[in-house]
Design an enzyme around this catalytic site. Structure first.
Site, PDB file in Angstrom:
ATOM      1  N   ASP A 281       0.971  -0.929   0.400  1.00  0.00           N
ATOM      2  CA  ASP A 281       0.014   0.130   0.011  1.00  0.00           C
ATOM      3  C   ASP A 281       0.811   1.773  -0.024  1.00  0.00           C
ATOM      4  OD1 ASP A 281      -2.349  -1.696   0.022  1.00  0.00           O
ATOM      5  OD2 ASP A 281      -2.557  -1.494   1.843  1.00  0.00           O
TER       6      ASP A 281
ATOM      7  N   HIS B 262       3.447  -2.694   3.347  1.00  0.00           N
ATOM      8  CA  HIS B 262       3.663  -0.687   2.768  1.00  0.00           C
ATOM      9  C   HIS B 262       4.738  -0.418   1.894  1.00  0.00           C
ATOM     10  CE1 HIS B 262       0.734  -1.529   5.995  1.00  0.00           C
ATOM     11  NE2 HIS B 262       0.117  -0.368   4.759  1.00  0.00           N
TER      12      HIS B 262
END
Length: 253
Positions: free
Chosen positions: A64, A210
């Site tokens: 992400d 992430h």
């Protein structure tokens, strides 16, 4: 008596030409529409996908990105060095607009791209209209910068309820969660990130990591995560490949 055949013939030619041009124009429009038409969601019903049921040792690495420009580069470098060419990146609309070159690099490396929405707020706290607006703005950003129309979305914070799932599904999106959270967003230490992934991974897993700047240890742990998964016999796939290859494990909580 005068013959009207020449005039009728000319009129027929004009009419025929007009009809042909109309047909060509309509055909061109149809082809354009067919190319850009949104595909159906991966799942037939509104649901959040966490993993798939399979006996094959295959997993999806997902990243992400919502802010920052320091972390993505090193992570992309590691993926290239380790010859990992299958991963899925969920990108937020504002990040794509502000970091276009990095976003284009992700696409140029062949990685799958999903939406991470626009504003980083919990969708379950807002109306259907607000959700649709946010998703459409993110969609416009991805199309403007990357010419990508994705049908995958990971909501900010992974937050959802039944209304969120139903709304996203009606827009042609599949909501993608994760089965293994690396907890890299907590910056718990390189060993902690590596051990969490390697001790929890299962066949058909969707792994959450992430590439935002707030996650300062992801790039340090990633080489060991990749090596460790391979030592366990795992190979990598995109989320779409993973879901299409096996039954999904989902929920509508």
């Amino acid at each position: 008596m005068k013959s009207f055949r020449p005039k009728l013939a000319k009129r027929a030619v004009r009419i025929g030409t007009a009809l042909l041009l109309t047909a060509l124009t309509f055909g061109s429009s149809y082809v354009t529409y067919a190319k850009t038409k949104t595909e159906a969601p991966l799942s037939k019903t509104p649901e959040a996908i966490y993993k798939v049921q399979t006996n094959q040792k295959v997993v999806a690495l997902t990243f992400d990105i919502s802010w920052g420009e320091k972390s993505p580069g090193p992570i992309l470098d590691i993926l290239a060095q380790k010859h990992v060419d299958k991963a899925t990146f969920f990108l937020s609309g504002p990040w794509v607009l502000h970091h276009q070159e990095i976003a284009k690099r992700i696409k140029s490396m062949g990685f799958e791209i999903g939406s991470h929405g626009y504003m980083h707020k919990n969708y379950s706290e807002f109306s259907e209209g607000w959700i649709r607006e946010q998703v459409q703005k993110a969609d416009a950003s991805l199309q403007e910068v990357l010419n990508v129309k994705t049908r995958l979305i990971r909501t900010p914070n992974g937050d959802f309820n039944k209304q969120v799932l139903s709304t996203l599904h009606s827009m042609g999106y599949s909501t993608i969660q994760w089965n293994t959270d690396s907890l890299d967003w907590m910056n718990p230490g390189v060993e902690a990130i590596k051990n969490r992934v390697l001790t929890r991974v299962v066949p058909g897993d969707i792994i959450l990591m992430h590439a935002s700047d707030s996650c300062k240890q992801t790039h340090l742990a990633l080489p060991a995560v990749i090596d460790g998964l391979r030592e366990k016999g795992y190979r990598f796939a995109t989320v779409t490949e993973l879901v299409k290859g096996a039954a999904t494990h989902s929920t509508v909580q």
